[in-house]
Design a protein around this motif. Structure first.
Motif, PDB file in Angstrom:
ATOM      1  N   VAL A   1      -5.490  -1.020  11.182  1.00  0.00           N
ATOM      2  CA  VAL A   1      -5.415   0.445  11.102  1.00  0.00           C
ATOM      3  C   VAL A   1      -4.602   0.984  12.278  1.00  0.00           C
ATOM      4  O   VAL A   1      -3.799   1.910  12.125  1.00  0.00           O
ATOM      5  CB  VAL A   1      -6.844   1.048  11.077  1.00  0.00           C
ATOM      6  CG1 VAL A   1      -6.783   2.562  11.177  1.00  0.00           C
ATOM      7  CG2 VAL A   1      -7.568   0.636   9.820  1.00  0.00           C
TER       8      VAL A   1
ATOM      9  N   LYS B   1      -5.855   1.287  -0.754  1.00  0.00           N
ATOM     10  CA  LYS B   1      -6.055   0.302   0.309  1.00  0.00           C
ATOM     11  C   LYS B   1      -6.529  -0.979  -0.341  1.00  0.00           C
ATOM     12  O   LYS B   1      -7.425  -0.958  -1.185  1.00  0.00           O
ATOM     13  CB  LYS B   1      -7.098   0.838   1.288  1.00  0.00           C
ATOM     14  CG  LYS B   1      -7.782  -0.190   2.133  1.00  0.00           C
ATOM     15  CD  LYS B   1      -6.963  -0.572   3.341  1.00  0.00           C
ATOM     16  CE  LYS B   1      -7.596  -1.751   4.056  1.00  0.00           C
ATOM     17  NZ  LYS B   1      -6.749  -2.262   5.110  1.00  0.00           N
TER      18      LYS B   1
ATOM     19  N   ARG C   1      -6.351   6.634   6.754  1.00  0.00           N
ATOM     20  CA  ARG C   1      -5.764   7.559   5.790  1.00  0.00           C
ATOM     21  C   ARG C   1      -5.256   8.792   6.525  1.00  0.00           C
ATOM     22  O   ARG C   1      -5.877   9.247   7.490  1.00  0.00           O
ATOM     23  CB  ARG C   1      -6.820   7.969   4.767  1.00  0.00           C
ATOM     24  CG  ARG C   1      -6.272   8.744   3.587  1.00  0.00           C
ATOM     25  CD  ARG C   1      -7.321   8.908   2.521  1.00  0.00           C
ATOM     26  NE  ARG C   1      -8.123  10.112   2.722  1.00  0.00           N
ATOM     27  CZ  ARG C   1      -7.766  11.318   2.289  1.00  0.00           C
ATOM     28  NH1 ARG C   1      -6.636  11.486   1.642  1.00  0.00           N
ATOM     29  NH2 ARG C   1      -8.546  12.347   2.500  1.00  0.00           N
TER      30      ARG C   1
ATOM     31  N   THR D   1     -10.336   1.552   6.001  1.00  0.00           N
ATOM     32  CA  THR D   1      -9.154   2.194   5.443  1.00  0.00           C
ATOM     33  C   THR D   1      -8.721   3.286   6.391  1.00  0.00           C
ATOM     34  O   THR D   1      -9.532   4.124   6.772  1.00  0.00           O
ATOM     35  CB  THR D   1      -9.476   2.840   4.082  1.00  0.00           C
ATOM     36  OG1 THR D   1     -10.013   1.858   3.218  1.00  0.00           O
ATOM     37  CG2 THR D   1      -8.238   3.424   3.447  1.00  0.00           C
TER      38      THR D   1
ATOM     39  N   HIS E   1     -10.828  -2.610  -3.132  1.00  0.00           N
ATOM     40  CA  HIS E   1      -9.761  -1.617  -3.115  1.00  0.00           C
ATOM     41  C   HIS E   1     -10.388  -0.244  -2.877  1.00  0.00           C
ATOM     42  O   HIS E   1     -11.440   0.052  -3.429  1.00  0.00           O
ATOM     43  CB  HIS E   1      -9.033  -1.551  -4.457  1.00  0.00           C
ATOM     44  CG  HIS E   1      -8.146  -2.708  -4.732  1.00  0.00           C
ATOM     45  ND1 HIS E   1      -7.181  -2.672  -5.704  1.00  0.00           N
ATOM     46  CD2 HIS E   1      -8.061  -3.931  -4.188  1.00  0.00           C
ATOM     47  CE1 HIS E   1      -6.547  -3.830  -5.744  1.00  0.00           C
ATOM     48  NE2 HIS E   1      -7.073  -4.611  -4.835  1.00  0.00           N
TER      49      HIS E   1
ATOM     50  N   ARG F   1      -3.672   7.395  -1.973  1.00  0.00           N
ATOM     51  CA  ARG F   1      -3.839   6.286  -1.037  1.00  0.00           C
ATOM     52  C   ARG F   1      -4.474   5.130  -1.792  1.00  0.00           C
ATOM     53  O   ARG F   1      -5.431   5.314  -2.541  1.00  0.00           O
ATOM     54  CB  ARG F   1      -4.752   6.716   0.118  1.00  0.00           C
ATOM     55  CG  ARG F   1      -5.083   5.636   1.123  1.00  0.00           C
ATOM     56  CD  ARG F   1      -3.977   5.479   2.154  1.00  0.00           C
ATOM     57  NE  ARG F   1      -4.387   4.595   3.245  1.00  0.00           N
ATOM     58  CZ  ARG F   1      -4.183   3.274   3.277  1.00  0.00           C
ATOM     59  NH1 ARG F   1      -3.591   2.696   2.270  1.00  0.00           N
ATOM     60  NH2 ARG F   1      -4.564   2.557   4.307  1.00  0.00           N
TER      61      ARG F   1
ATOM     62  N   LEU G   1       1.995   4.120   7.366  1.00  0.00           N
ATOM     63  CA  LEU G   1       1.099   4.664   6.342  1.00  0.00           C
ATOM     64  C   LEU G   1       0.783   6.141   6.552  1.00  0.00           C
ATOM     65  O   LEU G   1      -0.033   6.705   5.841  1.00  0.00           O
ATOM     66  CB  LEU G   1      -0.189   3.843   6.245  1.00  0.00           C
ATOM     67  CG  LEU G   1      -0.047   2.542   5.450  1.00  0.00           C
ATOM     68  CD1 LEU G   1      -1.374   1.825   5.350  1.00  0.00           C
ATOM     69  CD2 LEU G   1       0.507   2.775   4.055  1.00  0.00           C
TER      70      LEU G   1
ATOM     71  N   TYR H   1      -9.610  -5.578  11.311  1.00  0.00           N
ATOM     72  CA  TYR H   1      -9.465  -4.344  10.532  1.00  0.00           C
ATOM     73  C   TYR H   1      -9.010  -3.200  11.424  1.00  0.00           C
ATOM     74  O   TYR H   1      -8.165  -2.383  11.045  1.00  0.00           O
ATOM     75  CB  TYR H   1     -10.780  -3.984   9.831  1.00  0.00           C
ATOM     76  CG  TYR H   1     -11.344  -5.080   8.963  1.00  0.00           C
ATOM     77  CD1 TYR H   1     -10.502  -5.849   8.177  1.00  0.00           C
ATOM     78  CD2 TYR H   1     -12.697  -5.341   8.917  1.00  0.00           C
ATOM     79  CE1 TYR H   1     -11.008  -6.865   7.381  1.00  0.00           C
ATOM     80  CE2 TYR H   1     -13.214  -6.346   8.119  1.00  0.00           C
ATOM     81  CZ  TYR H   1     -12.358  -7.106   7.356  1.00  0.00           C
ATOM     82  OH  TYR H   1     -12.860  -8.103   6.567  1.00  0.00           O
TER      83      TYR H   1
ATOM     84  N   ARG I   1      -7.946  -4.853   0.390  1.00  0.00           N
ATOM     85  CA  ARG I   1      -8.373  -5.887   1.343  1.00  0.00           C
ATOM     86  C   ARG I   1      -8.685  -7.133   0.551  1.00  0.00           C
ATOM     87  O   ARG I   1      -9.640  -7.202  -0.186  1.00  0.00           O
ATOM     88  CB  ARG I   1      -9.572  -5.432   2.159  1.00  0.00           C
ATOM     89  CG  ARG I   1      -9.671  -6.147   3.484  1.00  0.00           C
ATOM     90  CD  ARG I   1     -10.401  -7.483   3.418  1.00  0.00           C
ATOM     91  NE  ARG I   1     -11.812  -7.263   3.349  1.00  0.00           N
ATOM     92  CZ  ARG I   1     -12.627  -7.930   2.538  1.00  0.00           C
ATOM     93  NH1 ARG I   1     -12.173  -8.862   1.768  1.00  0.00           N
ATOM     94  NH2 ARG I   1     -13.885  -7.663   2.494  1.00  0.00           N
TER      95      ARG I   1
ATOM     96  N   GLU J   1       0.839  -1.205   0.000  1.00  0.00           N
ATOM     97  CA  GLU J   1       0.000   0.000   0.000  1.00  0.00           C
ATOM     98  C   GLU J   1       0.874   1.255   0.000  1.00  0.00           C
ATOM     99  O   GLU J   1       0.599   2.213  -0.707  1.00  0.00           O
ATOM    100  CB  GLU J   1      -0.935  -0.008   1.211  1.00  0.00           C
ATOM    101  CG  GLU J   1      -2.007  -1.066   1.088  1.00  0.00           C
ATOM    102  CD  GLU J   1      -2.931  -1.129   2.294  1.00  0.00           C
ATOM    103  OE1 GLU J   1      -2.923  -0.211   3.118  1.00  0.00           O
ATOM    104  OE2 GLU J   1      -3.669  -2.120   2.392  1.00  0.00           O
TER     105      GLU J   1
END
Lengths: 396, 153
Positions: free
Chosen positions: B109, A321, B60, B58, A307, A319, B139, B105, A323, A45
């Motif tokens: 993160v 991501k 970010r 996600t 994604h 970005r 990240l 998840y 999965r 990523e």
């Protein structure tokens, strides 16, 4: 009370992928299971943020060897939406065909692995022999047996000619004739059924609660299939197919679902090849992508692949991501393992078709009664499972 | 359900708490709420609006803030729930109580972006190695990987 921990994993050079499991066991029964990932975390990523879109396409294809085409498809169709381009119909149909051929090779591979984990190596030899047919087709179309490099922004990179269509149809016909035999063995052969029926049960309510995906969810009666729920590639163009579900929720149901899905995939491939629209296979795509964000999904062989892509107006994404479906199925797997036998660990874990590109395969077994700790590698554990059932009269 | 139907349910059940609700693409929607309303929003999504599946989360780094995007799905619609938190003290409430499948998840993160999920049962590292330095989150945008150049002597 003293405990006995059975560690499974992380690295074994002869085996497939690295992940570490820790099982808390009471004699032969698994009391609790825990998981440690990351032995194969490659930072893809982060890598995507530092590369251009076209470089990312090939990087993401290498997330996994078995479902490479799916990651490429998901990323390509997401970026296409951000770019505002629409691939031509022929391109979409070929994109769809690649996805289904990949599903066929993966499911045949999985049937063989499932046979191998319970000690039924004849089954493994049979399915892997037939897998060569579809591997040859994939090689003929794309030039490669894995990592086909077929998808690109705006369509696909190679067209099909008449000869390829004819040969693909012949291969599909051969597979279509053989697969019912595997379904028959998987669902009715008494010794095999004795090993996999009632093992690793995941009730429908738990499958929904733990967000299982793909054949694992469908074998518990959840009709969750991205091809139907969120049609993509050619599926929006009325390619007919049925979702295969089974109410069993055990390993047997997962075998049946995958075998029946093979038949569905053959029908989809035949439909595509017989109704392939004429025209171009791709349109030209711009180098820079306008600012925006998108979720792109597809049904990989193992379940939903998703994604998240965020673009910032340059030629590199802000970005990405990823999965892959296996992560979605881990909570459900840990649930299935609890209360089962140590001897069933290999087949229950294999039943979700784990692709960790990223999973370690040795186990720590901790015995609640004896209080000792023992490290087992995957092969020892598999052998233990086979012998355990031999003593109970199940000899494959 | 269509976007209009889901919109109606969300507006009724999350009155005054919605910062943004949009339908940018076919079968895609975005919902933005304050982080204090996150668990309630999840409960409404699961129990009232039919989003039975959490696909992933996600994490970010937007530059000023850290953002968590929760991706939900139901037959025919994929929804993204957007939550933001401060960089100085990144905290979000856990959603494991509503979606038990979120457990890995949130751990992922937490590892990679460094958001603390308050109330999460187990925030041990999941994907980063054991010798990874504390408080370093790969990240985030201020982290760069500087690989030493290989030299053949």
């Amino acid at each position: 009370m003293s405990t006995f921990i059975l560690p499974v994993g992380p690295q074994h050079p002869a085996l497939k992928e690295p992940t570490s499991f820790r099982f808390l066991v009471d004699g032969e029964t698994v009391v609790d299971a825990d998981l440690r990932l990351g032995y194969n975390h490659r930072g893809i990523e982060k890598g995507c943020e530092e590369r251009t879109y076209i470089q990312d396409l090939y990087l993401l294809e290498r997330v996994c060897g078995i479902c490479s085409n799916v990651h490429m498809t998901v990323f390509a169709q997401g970026v296409e939406k951000l770019m505002g381009i629409e691939p031509p119909k022929r391109g979409l149909f070929i994109r769809c065909l690649m996805g289904e051929l990949e599903r066929v090779h993966s499911h045949l591979l999985w049937l063989g692995v499932a046979g191998h984990e319970v000690g039924f190596d004849t089954f493994f030899m049979y399915t892997w022999r037939d897998r060569e047919i579809v591997e040859d087709i994939l090689e003929m179309i794309s030039g490669n047996r894995v990592n086909y490099g077929m998808q690109t922004f705006g369509g696909v990179r190679r067209d099909l000619d008449e000869m390829q269509i004819k040969k693909t149809l012949e291969g599909i016909a051969a597979l279509k004739a053989r697969t019912p035999y595997y379904l028959n063995i998987g669902a009715t052969e008494p010794t095999l059924v004795a090993r996999i029926s009632g093992v690793g049960v995941l009730p429908k309510a738990k499958a929904l609660e733990l967000n299982a995906a793909g054949p694992t969810a469908r074998a518990s009666g959840v009709d969750f299939d991205v091809r139907k729920d969120d049609p993509y590639a050619g599926f929006g163009e009325h390619i007919p197919f049925n979702i295969v579900t089974d109410e069993g929720g055990d390993v047997l149901a997962r075998v049946v679902v995958r075998a029946k899905e093979l038949m569905e995939s053959y029908n989809i491939c035949e439909f595509i090849l017989k109704n392939l629209p004429a025209g171009e296979v791709r349109v030209k795509a711009p180098r820079k992508v306008p600012e925006g964000e998108i979720i792109s999904r597809a049904e990989a062989q193992r379940g939903e692949c998703i994604h998240y892509i965020r673009s910032n107006g340059t030629d590199k994404p802000d970005r990405v991501k990823v999965r892959a479906p296996t992560l979605a199925n881990w909570p459900a797997t840990l649930y299935m393992l609890r209360g089962g036998y140590v001897a069933d660990i290999p087949i229950v874990m294999a039943a979700i078709d784990p692709c960790l590109s990223c999973t370690d395969r040795m186990a720590i077994v901790t015995d609640v009664r004896r209080g000792s700790e023992q490290v087992m590698d995957w092969e020892t554990l598999r052998q233990h499972g086979i012998e355990f059932y031999h003593k109970r009269g199940i000899k494959l | 359900m269509t976007f209009e139907e889901i919109k109606k349910i969300l507006e009724e059940n999350l009155k005054g708490k919605i910062k943004e609700l949009a339908n940018p693409y076919l079968r895609r929607m975005v919902l933005w709420v304050d982080k204090d309303d996150a668990v309630e929003a999840c409960r409404v999504l699961k129990e009232k609006a039919g989003f039975y599946h959490m696909s992933t989360i996600t994490g970010r780094d937007t530059g000023e803030k850290l953002e968590a995007l929760y991706h939900f799905a139901q037959n025919g619609m994929a929804l993204t729930l957007r939550l933001q938190t401060d960089r100085s003290d990144p905290k979000l409430p856990t959603t494991v109580g509503v979606y038990p499948g979120a457990v890995f998840y949130e751990r992922e993160v937490h590892d990679l972006v460094g958001i603390n999920f308050e109330g999460h049962p187990d925030l041990r590292p999941l994907v980063l190695p054991e010798d990874w330095p504390a408080k370093v989150y790969p990240l985030r945008k201020d982290w760069h990987y500087n690989r030493e150049k290989g030299v053949i002597e």
